[in-house]
Design a protein around this motif. Structure first.
Motif, mmCIF file in Angstrom:
data_model
loop_
_atom_site.group_PDB
_atom_site.id
_atom_site.type_symbol
_atom_site.label_atom_id
_atom_site.label_comp_id
_atom_site.label_asym_id
_atom_site.label_seq_id
_atom_site.Cartn_x
_atom_site.Cartn_y
_atom_site.Cartn_z
ATOM 1 N N ILE A 132 21.487 20.136 10.449
ATOM 2 C CA ILE A 132 20.147 20.722 10.358
ATOM 3 C C ILE A 132 20.224 22.240 10.494
ATOM 4 C CG2 ILE A 132 17.939 20.945 11.597
ATOM 5 C CD1 ILE A 132 18.132 17.925 12.210
ATOM 6 N N VAL A 133 20.987 22.721 11.490
ATOM 7 C CA VAL A 133 21.112 24.165 11.701
ATOM 8 C C VAL A 133 21.735 24.834 10.483
ATOM 9 C CG1 VAL A 133 22.141 25.974 13.124
ATOM 10 C CG2 VAL A 133 21.267 23.895 14.215
ATOM 11 N N ASP A 134 22.787 24.223 9.935
ATOM 12 C CA ASP A 134 23.457 24.780 8.750
ATOM 13 C C ASP A 134 22.492 24.893 7.574
ATOM 14 O OD1 ASP A 134 25.794 24.954 10.160
ATOM 15 O OD2 ASP A 134 26.796 23.263 9.187
ATOM 16 N N GLU A 135 21.635 23.879 7.427
ATOM 17 C CA GLU A 135 20.679 23.873 6.314
ATOM 18 C C GLU A 135 19.643 24.991 6.471
ATOM 19 O OE1 GLU A 135 17.631 20.708 4.211
ATOM 20 O OE2 GLU A 135 19.382 19.921 5.279
ATOM 21 N N VAL A 136 19.132 25.165 7.695
ATOM 22 C CA VAL A 136 18.170 26.244 7.959
ATOM 23 C C VAL A 136 18.832 27.599 7.737
ATOM 24 C CG1 VAL A 136 16.732 27.354 9.718
ATOM 25 C CG2 VAL A 136 16.806 24.853 9.575
ATOM 26 N N TYR A 137 20.064 27.741 8.232
ATOM 27 C CA TYR A 137 20.798 28.999 8.090
ATOM 28 C C TYR A 137 20.989 29.348 6.613
ATOM 29 C CZ TYR A 137 24.440 32.534 8.736
ATOM 30 O OH TYR A 137 25.167 33.704 8.714
ATOM 31 N N ALA A 138 21.378 28.344 5.821
ATOM 32 C CA ALA A 138 21.579 28.571 4.383
ATOM 33 C C ALA A 138 20.272 28.956 3.703
ATOM 34 C CB ALA A 138 22.166 27.314 3.734
ATOM 35 N N ASP B 258 22.544 36.066 11.890
ATOM 36 C CA ASP B 258 23.128 35.696 13.183
ATOM 37 C C ASP B 258 22.963 34.182 13.364
ATOM 38 O OD1 ASP B 258 23.593 35.150 15.905
ATOM 39 O OD2 ASP B 258 23.045 37.189 16.478
ATOM 40 N N TYR B 259 24.053 33.448 13.228
ATOM 41 C CA TYR B 259 24.000 31.982 13.265
ATOM 42 C C TYR B 259 23.413 31.466 14.580
ATOM 43 C CZ TYR B 259 25.462 27.103 12.745
ATOM 44 O OH TYR B 259 25.467 25.726 12.639
ATOM 45 N N GLU B 260 23.775 32.097 15.689
ATOM 46 C CA GLU B 260 23.294 31.624 16.999
ATOM 47 C C GLU B 260 21.782 31.810 17.147
ATOM 48 O OE1 GLU B 260 24.947 29.859 19.322
ATOM 49 O OE2 GLU B 260 26.495 29.823 17.774
ATOM 50 N N VAL B 261 21.245 32.884 16.570
ATOM 51 C CA VAL B 261 19.792 33.108 16.598
ATOM 52 C C VAL B 261 19.083 32.001 15.806
ATOM 53 C CG1 VAL B 261 17.930 34.640 15.799
ATOM 54 C CG2 VAL B 261 19.923 35.597 16.967
ATOM 55 N N ILE B 262 19.614 31.687 14.638
ATOM 56 C CA ILE B 262 19.019 30.637 13.796
ATOM 57 C C ILE B 262 19.175 29.274 14.466
ATOM 58 C CG2 ILE B 262 19.134 29.474 11.548
ATOM 59 C CD1 ILE B 262 17.919 32.354 11.551
ATOM 60 N N LYS B 263 20.299 29.055 15.098
ATOM 61 C CA LYS B 263 20.517 27.792 15.823
ATOM 62 C C LYS B 263 19.458 27.604 16.909
ATOM 63 C CE LYS B 263 23.987 25.355 18.616
ATOM 64 N NZ LYS B 263 25.344 25.445 19.212
ATOM 65 N N LYS B 264 19.208 28.686 17.676
ATOM 66 C CA LYS B 264 18.195 28.624 18.746
ATOM 67 C C LYS B 264 16.817 28.359 18.156
ATOM 68 C CE LYS B 264 16.648 29.459 23.042
ATOM 69 N NZ LYS B 264 15.207 29.301 22.866
ATOM 70 N N THR C 105 0.843 -1.197 0.000
ATOM 71 C CA THR C 105 0.000 0.000 0.000
ATOM 72 C C THR C 105 0.879 1.250 0.000
ATOM 73 O OG1 THR C 105 -1.688 -1.175 1.265
ATOM 74 C CG2 THR C 105 -1.821 1.227 1.249
ATOM 75 N N PRO C 106 0.638 2.194 -0.919
ATOM 76 C CA PRO C 106 1.502 3.377 -0.965
ATOM 77 C C PRO C 106 1.234 4.373 0.168
ATOM 78 C CG PRO C 106 -0.129 3.450 -2.739
ATOM 79 C CD PRO C 106 -0.309 2.147 -2.047
ATOM 80 N N ILE C 107 2.319 4.738 0.865
ATOM 81 C CA ILE C 107 2.301 5.843 1.824
ATOM 82 C C ILE C 107 3.126 6.959 1.206
ATOM 83 C CG2 ILE C 107 2.976 6.668 4.109
ATOM 84 C CD1 ILE C 107 2.712 3.838 5.165
ATOM 85 N N ILE C 108 2.487 8.087 0.900
ATOM 86 C CA ILE C 108 3.206 9.236 0.355
ATOM 87 C C ILE C 108 3.504 10.208 1.490
ATOM 88 C CG2 ILE C 108 3.126 11.185 -1.240
ATOM 89 C CD1 ILE C 108 1.455 9.531 -3.105
ATOM 90 N N VAL C 109 4.781 10.456 1.697
ATOM 91 C CA VAL C 109 5.246 11.291 2.804
ATOM 92 C C VAL C 109 5.504 12.709 2.298
ATOM 93 C CG1 VAL C 109 7.076 11.615 4.496
ATOM 94 C CG2 VAL C 109 6.263 9.303 3.976
ATOM 95 N N LEU C 110 4.982 13.694 3.027
ATOM 96 C CA LEU C 110 5.080 15.101 2.624
ATOM 97 C C LEU C 110 5.903 15.869 3.655
ATOM 98 C CD1 LEU C 110 1.294 15.374 1.763
ATOM 99 C CD2 LEU C 110 3.163 15.067 0.129
ATOM 100 N N HIS C 111 7.062 16.352 3.215
ATOM 101 C CA HIS C 111 7.976 17.037 4.127
ATOM 102 C C HIS C 111 7.510 18.465 4.398
ATOM 103 C CE1 HIS C 111 9.803 19.402 0.847
ATOM 104 N NE2 HIS C 111 9.757 18.304 0.118
ATOM 105 N N GLY C 112 8.097 19.076 5.413
ATOM 106 C CA GLY C 112 7.725 20.433 5.803
ATOM 107 C C GLY C 112 8.518 21.497 5.065
ATOM 108 N N LEU C 113 8.343 22.718 5.505
ATOM 109 C CA LEU C 113 8.936 23.875 4.835
ATOM 110 C C LEU C 113 10.453 23.806 4.801
ATOM 111 C CD1 LEU C 113 8.380 26.612 3.509
ATOM 112 C CD2 LEU C 113 8.329 27.632 5.783
ATOM 113 N N MET C 114 11.048 23.425 5.919
ATOM 114 C CA MET C 114 12.511 23.300 5.962
ATOM 115 C C MET C 114 12.918 21.889 6.329
ATOM 116 S SD MET C 114 13.756 26.908 7.501
ATOM 117 C CE MET C 114 13.011 28.435 6.919
ATOM 118 N N GLY C 115 12.031 20.947 6.062
ATOM 119 C CA GLY C 115 12.306 19.557 6.400
ATOM 120 C C GLY C 115 12.791 18.772 5.199
ATOM 121 N N GLY C 116 13.943 18.145 5.334
ATOM 122 C CA GLY C 116 14.469 17.340 4.246
ATOM 123 C C GLY C 116 13.830 15.959 4.202
#
Length: 254
Positions: A155-161, A133-139, A20-31
């Motif tokens: 994950i943090v690097d990907e969001v920051y980019a 500000d990397y630390e703000v994005i990390k938080k 049975t097919p399960i189609i998975v849908l990722h989020g806005l910044m989810g890989g």
């Protein structure tokens, strides 16, 4: 386990398993890798798991909205020749799954949402005034989870980019506005697709009352809680998430 990305026509996706097919849908910044535990577990237990790359950053800015993502999903389902799928979405992916189910109910056998937008969008797309500000994005990335250690440097690097890419940031903000426009509160009472709601008790992005509202408004839904868990239950507590979902699918004979 990493799985190869298939590229056919205008689609890129992962496909593993048979059944049975399960189609998975990722989020806005989810890989796609956010669902590796789901992919491995269900592909070994009688399901075909498919994770399409959604065109979040590749559609024209005017077309970048929840409704068009739902239409894109329908084109993908038709391309694959499926006619009775299970949709599983986290965050924005849950919203796309809900909107697709509203538009094409005959295509969806069951719906699974976790930390879904669609009712409460105030946290989407905001807080990027200090994006350099990397630390703000990390938080900000750590706040998605109950356990901040889940927000790895990768994950943090990907969001920051992402937030420091002007093209991606413009689309992120467009999607946030679209999510508010496409609020589902009036649609949910008319959606009779069986729905499994799995929610982190400590989700601060889409708080627990959002899950309760989804459960109250949907005619055929069941709500399950995961303790000490934030916005991405399938990442933070993969074994418990998979156990809850598998049990629900079996009970419903899906």
């Amino acid at each position: 386990m990493t799985h190869p990305l298939r590229k056919e026509k205008n689609f890129s996706y992962i496909e593993v398993g048979e059944g049975t097919p399960i189609i998975v849908l990722h989020g806005l910044m989810g890989g796609l890798s956010n669902f590796s535990a789901v992919t491995d577990y269900f592909s070994q237990n009688g399901y075909k798991v498919i994770i399409p790359e959604l065109p979040i950053y590749s559609m024209s800015l005017l077309q970048t909205n929840v409704k068009n993502f739902a239409k894109y999903l329908n084109k993908f389902i038709e391309f694959k020749g499926f006619d009775d799928v299970i949709l599983l979405g986290n965050s924005l992916g849950g919203h796309i799954g809900l909107y697709h189910t509203k538009m094409y109910p005959e295509k969806v056998k069951a719906l699974v949402i976790t930390g879904s937008s669609g009712l409460y969008e105030s946290a989407m797309g905001g807080g990027y005034t200090k994006r350099r500000d990397y630390e703000v994005i990390k938080k900000k990335a750590q706040d998605v989870f109950y356990d901040p250690e889940v927000a790895t440097k990768e994950i943090v690097d990907e969001v920051y980019a992402t937030v420091n890419d002007r093209n991606k940031l413009m689309r992120t903000l467009a999607i946030a506005k679209s999510a508010i426009r496409h609020n589902m509160s009036k649609d949910l009472p008319n959606m009779h697709t069986p729905t499994c709601i799995i929610w982190g008790k400590n989700d601060t992005v889409t708080p627990p009352e959002v899950a309760k509202e989804f459960d109250d408004l949907l005619p055929d839904s069941e709500l399950f809680w995961i303790d000490k868990c934030g916005h991405a239950a399938m990442m933070e507590h993969p074994e418990e998430f998979n156990k809850i979902l598998y049990s629900w699918l079996q009970k419903r004979n899906f």
